[in-house]
Write a protein that holds these residues in place. Sequence first.
Motif, PDB file in Angstrom:
ATOM      1  N   ILE A  14      30.030  -9.629  44.980  1.00 43.23           N
ATOM      2  CA  ILE A  14      28.713 -10.150  44.614  1.00 43.23           C
ATOM      3  C   ILE A  14      27.628  -9.119  44.907  1.00 43.23           C
ATOM      4  O   ILE A  14      26.708  -8.900  44.100  1.00 43.23           O
ATOM      5  N   ILE A  15      27.715  -8.455  46.061  1.00 44.55           N
ATOM      6  CA  ILE A  15      26.692  -7.470  46.427  1.00 44.55           C
ATOM      7  C   ILE A  15      26.700  -6.299  45.455  1.00 44.55           C
ATOM      8  O   ILE A  15      25.651  -5.878  44.939  1.00 44.55           O
ATOM      9  N   LEU A  16      27.887  -5.757  45.168  1.00 48.90           N
ATOM     10  CA  LEU A  16      27.967  -4.594  44.278  1.00 48.90           C
ATOM     11  C   LEU A  16      27.546  -4.959  42.853  1.00 48.90           C
ATOM     12  O   LEU A  16      26.797  -4.217  42.204  1.00 48.90           O
ATOM     13  N   GLN A  17      28.019  -6.094  42.381  1.00 52.33           N
ATOM     14  CA  GLN A  17      27.649  -6.501  41.030  1.00 52.33           C
ATOM     15  C   GLN A  17      26.160  -6.818  40.934  1.00 52.33           C
ATOM     16  O   GLN A  17      25.505  -6.481  39.945  1.00 52.33           O
ATOM     17  N   GLY A  18      25.611  -7.471  41.965  1.00 55.04           N
ATOM     18  CA  GLY A  18      24.181  -7.764  41.958  1.00 55.04           C
ATOM     19  C   GLY A  18      23.327  -6.510  41.996  1.00 55.04           C
ATOM     20  O   GLY A  18      22.318  -6.408  41.290  1.00 55.04           O
ATOM     21  N   LEU A  19      23.735  -5.530  42.818  1.00 52.10           N
ATOM     22  CA  LEU A  19      22.992  -4.263  42.853  1.00 52.10           C
ATOM     23  C   LEU A  19      23.063  -3.549  41.513  1.00 52.10           C
ATOM     24  O   LEU A  19      22.069  -2.987  41.035  1.00 52.10           O
ATOM     25  N   GLY A  20      24.229  -3.577  40.887  1.00 55.09           N
ATOM     26  CA  GLY A  20      24.357  -2.929  39.587  1.00 55.09           C
ATOM     27  C   GLY A  20      23.470  -3.556  38.539  1.00 55.09           C
ATOM     28  O   GLY A  20      22.773  -2.865  37.784  1.00 55.09           O
ATOM     29  N   GLN A  21      23.474  -4.882  38.480  1.00 51.35           N
ATOM     30  CA  GLN A  21      22.608  -5.557  37.521  1.00 51.35           C
ATOM     31  C   GLN A  21      21.134  -5.350  37.855  1.00 51.35           C
ATOM     32  O   GLN A  21      20.292  -5.265  36.951  1.00 51.35           O
ATOM     33  N   GLY A  22      20.818  -5.244  39.142  1.00 56.13           N
ATOM     34  CA  GLY A  22      19.430  -4.973  39.517  1.00 56.13           C
ATOM     35  C   GLY A  22      18.974  -3.595  39.064  1.00 56.13           C
ATOM     36  O   GLY A  22      17.849  -3.433  38.559  1.00 56.13           O
ATOM     37  N   PHE A  23      19.850  -2.595  39.212  1.00 55.66           N
ATOM     38  CA  PHE A  23      19.497  -1.248  38.747  1.00 55.66           C
ATOM     39  C   PHE A  23      19.332  -1.210  37.231  1.00 55.66           C
ATOM     40  O   PHE A  23      18.438  -0.538  36.706  1.00 55.66           O
ATOM     41  N   VAL A  24      20.181  -1.941  36.522  1.00 57.07           N
ATOM     42  CA  VAL A  24      20.052  -1.977  35.060  1.00 57.07           C
ATOM     43  C   VAL A  24      18.756  -2.663  34.649  1.00 57.07           C
ATOM     44  O   VAL A  24      18.052  -2.207  33.734  1.00 57.07           O
ATOM     45  N   SER A  25      18.404  -3.757  35.338  1.00 57.76           N
ATOM     46  CA  SER A  25      17.168  -4.472  35.003  1.00 57.76           C
ATOM     47  C   SER A  25      15.926  -3.624  35.253  1.00 57.76           C
ATOM     48  O   SER A  25      14.893  -3.825  34.607  1.00 57.76           O
ATOM     49  N   ALA A  26      16.008  -2.681  36.188  1.00 59.68           N
ATOM     50  CA  ALA A  26      14.874  -1.784  36.428  1.00 59.68           C
ATOM     51  C   ALA A  26      14.962  -0.512  35.586  1.00 59.68           C
ATOM     52  O   ALA A  26      13.932   0.075  35.237  1.00 59.68           O
ATOM     53  N   GLY A  27      16.172  -0.081  35.260  1.00 64.03           N
ATOM     54  CA  GLY A  27      16.328   1.162  34.514  1.00 64.03           C
ATOM     55  C   GLY A  27      15.984   1.037  33.050  1.00 64.03           C
ATOM     56  O   GLY A  27      15.358   1.934  32.468  1.00 64.03           O
ATOM     57  N   VAL A  28      16.378  -0.072  32.428  1.00 60.43           N
ATOM     58  CA  VAL A  28      16.100  -0.233  30.990  1.00 60.43           C
ATOM     59  C   VAL A  28      14.597  -0.268  30.704  1.00 60.43           C
ATOM     60  O   VAL A  28      14.120   0.415  29.786  1.00 60.43           O
ATOM     61  N   PRO A  29      13.774  -1.041  31.461  1.00 57.78           N
ATOM     62  CA  PRO A  29      12.320  -0.957  31.227  1.00 57.78           C
ATOM     63  C   PRO A  29      11.756   0.440  31.455  1.00 57.78           C
ATOM     64  O   PRO A  29      10.817   0.851  30.755  1.00 57.78           O
ATOM     65  N   SER A  30      12.319   1.191  32.400  1.00 59.25           N
ATOM     66  CA  SER A  30      11.850   2.563  32.626  1.00 59.25           C
ATOM     67  C   SER A  30      12.130   3.437  31.407  1.00 59.25           C
ATOM     68  O   SER A  30      11.296   4.260  31.013  1.00 59.25           O
ATOM     69  N   VAL A  31      13.294   3.256  30.806  1.00 55.69           N
ATOM     70  CA  VAL A  31      13.625   4.013  29.595  1.00 55.69           C
ATOM     71  C   VAL A  31      12.669   3.654  28.463  1.00 55.69           C
ATOM     72  O   VAL A  31      12.189   4.529  27.718  1.00 55.69           O
ATOM     73  N   VAL A  32      12.369   2.359  28.315  1.00 52.51           N
ATOM     74  CA  VAL A  32      11.411   1.935  27.287  1.00 52.51           C
ATOM     75  C   VAL A  32      10.050   2.571  27.525  1.00 52.51           C
ATOM     76  O   VAL A  32       9.391   3.063  26.587  1.00 52.51           O
ATOM     77  N   ASN A  33       9.612   2.598  28.770  1.00 55.30           N
ATOM     78  CA  ASN A  33       8.319   3.195  29.104  1.00 55.30           C
ATOM     79  C   ASN A  33       8.297   4.682  28.783  1.00 55.30           C
ATOM     80  O   ASN A  33       7.314   5.206  28.241  1.00 55.30           O
ATOM     81  N   ILE A  34       9.370   5.378  29.092  1.00 60.96           N
ATOM     82  CA  ILE A  34       9.433   6.822  28.816  1.00 60.96           C
ATOM     83  C   ILE A  34       9.393   7.085  27.313  1.00 60.96           C
ATOM     84  O   ILE A  34       8.677   7.977  26.837  1.00 60.96           O
ATOM     85  N   ILE A  35      10.149   6.311  26.547  1.00 58.55           N
ATOM     86  CA  ILE A  35      10.187   6.505  25.093  1.00 58.55           C
ATOM     87  C   ILE A  35       8.808   6.275  24.483  1.00 58.55           C
ATOM     88  O   ILE A  35       8.344   7.040  23.619  1.00 58.55           O
ATOM     89  N   GLU A  68       5.356  -6.330  27.360  1.00 60.72           N
ATOM     90  CA  GLU A  68       6.082  -7.572  27.122  1.00 60.72           C
ATOM     91  C   GLU A  68       7.568  -7.313  26.939  1.00 60.72           C
ATOM     92  O   GLU A  68       8.409  -8.121  27.357  1.00 60.72           O
ATOM     93  N   MET A  69       7.926  -6.192  26.337  1.00 63.25           N
ATOM     94  CA  MET A  69       9.340  -5.837  26.214  1.00 63.25           C
ATOM     95  C   MET A  69       9.962  -5.637  27.597  1.00 63.25           C
ATOM     96  O   MET A  69      11.070  -6.127  27.868  1.00 63.25           O
ATOM     97  N   CYS A  70       9.262  -4.929  28.473  1.00 62.84           N
ATOM     98  CA  CYS A  70       9.779  -4.706  29.826  1.00 62.84           C
ATOM     99  C   CYS A  70       9.918  -6.032  30.581  1.00 62.84           C
ATOM    100  O   CYS A  70      10.915  -6.256  31.289  1.00 62.84           O
ATOM    101  N   ALA A  71       8.928  -6.913  30.435  1.00 63.19           N
ATOM    102  CA  ALA A  71       8.998  -8.207  31.113  1.00 63.19           C
ATOM    103  C   ALA A  71      10.153  -9.046  30.572  1.00 63.19           C
ATOM    104  O   ALA A  71      10.853  -9.727  31.337  1.00 63.19           O
ATOM    105  N   SER A  72      10.390  -9.010  29.260  1.00 60.38           N
ATOM    106  CA  SER A  72      11.489  -9.779  28.668  1.00 60.38           C
ATOM    107  C   SER A  72      12.838  -9.251  29.139  1.00 60.38           C
ATOM    108  O   SER A  72      13.771 -10.037  29.385  1.00 60.38           O
ATOM    109  N   ILE A  73      12.956  -7.937  29.268  1.00 54.85           N
ATOM    110  CA  ILE A  73      14.212  -7.356  29.754  1.00 54.85           C
ATOM    111  C   ILE A  73      14.472  -7.782  31.200  1.00 54.85           C
ATOM    112  O   ILE A  73      15.596  -8.160  31.563  1.00 54.85           O
ATOM    113  N   CYS A  74      13.441  -7.718  32.038  1.00 54.57           N
ATOM    114  CA  CYS A  74      13.603  -8.151  33.430  1.00 54.57           C
ATOM    115  C   CYS A  74      13.956  -9.629  33.509  1.00 54.57           C
ATOM    116  O   CYS A  74      14.790 -10.034  34.333  1.00 54.57           O
ATOM    117  N   GLU A  75      13.337 -10.445  32.675  1.00 56.40           N
ATOM    118  CA  GLU A  75      13.641 -11.877  32.677  1.00 56.40           C
ATOM    119  C   GLU A  75      15.077 -12.132  32.223  1.00 56.40           C
ATOM    120  O   GLU A  75      15.749 -13.036  32.732  1.00 56.40           O
TER     121      GLU A  75
END
Length: 646
Positions: free
Chosen positions: A585-606, A554-561
């Motif tokens: 727009i493309i660069l900023q969108g890609l950056g935010q997309g990587f952050v939205s996928a990276g933060v849940p990955s960090v939570v999963n690893i921890i 649920e934490m990962c889903a909330s972060i993605c949302e």
Amino acid sequence: MASEIERNLQLAQTSPTIVGRADDPGSPRSGSPRGSPRGKDGGPKTIQDIINYRLQHNPSEKGGRDSNHRHHHRYGFTEKQLVTINRGRFSWASAMAMCFFVVGGFVSATMMFLALQNTTFRLISEEVSYIDAPNPPWELPPWGYVKQPNGATSRKIGQKFRYAMPQFMMFYSNFSACFGLFTVAYFCSELLVQDLGIDQVKNMGDLVNKGVDVYLIRVIPVVLLVVVIIASIIYFTAGFAFVISMLVGAVTCMACANLGTNMNFEGGPRLAHAMNYDLVGSLQLGIRTGAIGGLSAHSMAQLGVVLVWMIVGDANALVGFGTGVSIISFINRVGGGIFAKGSDIGSDFVSDQVFDSAGAEDDEEETHELIQERGEGQEDKATDNANALSELLHQDDGKPDEKNEQKEIEEMMARTLTTMHPVNYLDVIGENIADVGGTSSDLFETMCITLATSVILGSKIHKMPYFGTSLPFAIISTGTIGCSAVSYKVLCHEKHSARRIRRSLQLNLLLVIIFVEGMVIGYCYLHWHVYHTITLDEMINYCVVIFLGLIAPEMCASICEFFTSVNCFPVKWLAKDAYLGTIQIILQGLGQGFVSAGVPSVVNIIVQIAAFRLEGFYGLMLLACASQACTGWQATLAAYGAVANN
């Protein structure tokens, strides 16, 4: 006075007649019940008569039979035609399934209480130990006496040992699975009884259902043939028990995926018809339609694992069950996804080819008209403004505009239904097969593999095999009961926004998490304080690991949302910077997309590191089981999204 009578007669002759169910109050076929609206000549009721009657006799205020019944009628049809609401059907198969699972749940509950007294039939499993430890205890119930191979006094690495299987928790798992499948059967029965709507909606649903049947008829024999060939090859290396488990797993997974897919398509027309009446009823119907696929996968997976383990008595045979499930899941997810994508691309191509010429002609006409309007616009601007103001002043509370707008919408819908190419229906079929069938198969596979791994590791690496194999079943079985219970009701109101409804769905998930965690704490406390199976530190570690597994998804889903929702500032920030150009727009969108996928990955690893540091590989197994406890509700929402979207 004469002109008033003539106007009323003209209204009665030109207004459409609505034909409803025979038992609906006020229906022309209901025998003219007392107080029902009738025309001035005693003939069929008109739109105006029905509206006046409903305003004067509001069933929701009186709490009548319609207050909890969604078979009302839509009074917004502007076409001068006879409108018929098609009724649903009663499913004897669903009724028989409900009776069967009620009996199964009663038998399982009875066996649970007998298992506490160690008076049921013995269930003993023989495994190879991965650790050096004393023999499993048998002095206190509910373990019972177990004679070790060759009279061994302790467990040795690489040596076989016997232990009593967790009878109480296995019967508890059967009980929860029966409750979940009873819920599925009840939702199927309730769904099929609902009205199908007008003829256009019913015909479109029938066409889509025929397409689904064709797809399943073509796919199922090929898939089963592949499974039989693989099972024949494996028979010479793995044995008969492995092959039987594999076939059972394949057939069960295929049946579960097909059930969810068929019921999803059955619910499409019914949900479209229910949305004409109220938000609350349509939301409940959509959630229950999605729960058929999600809960069936969740319940049938654990029921299949438990029954195979009880019958075979060998944890390694569960690998065969998971193998058969994995084959079906791979075909449904990958094959269904490719079919859906091909349908989507084909639909776009055909639509462009069919409507390209007509669209080009329309564009030329619109361009020509636009040029003329620009040339004459300066001269007619004052006249147009005066006419618009005059029309606005002469409107009767906006009713003419609303009526014309509604008529245009209905005409557009009618044109869409008549001009849709068959490949457009194919696109809908492929999308639902990929979303519902693939999701159900994935959930089924993950559940089977998780439980099979839990049984194998819990028996081989835990010093108390009875407890080590029972705790995973306690987690997932309790989750099944919780997910089934919250599927019956979602807090909703007509005035609630989409965000408020999402919060209600998250509230249901929170209730499941609290219920599972409370059950786990009570079960671990029982084995620590009464049976002395585990220590206090182990009890605390187990509860902490399971809590992390419950909240991490649920934490990962909330972060993605947070990063993808239009109500949160990352998306608003992206929209605010749109004036900077496409590259920004493309660069900023890609950056935010990587952050939205990276933060849940960090939570999963921890979370995984914490679980491994606390209880090693057994902690990782408990983490996986806890993350699967609420997937019944999550799969319900995924299937609900598919049926609501289409």
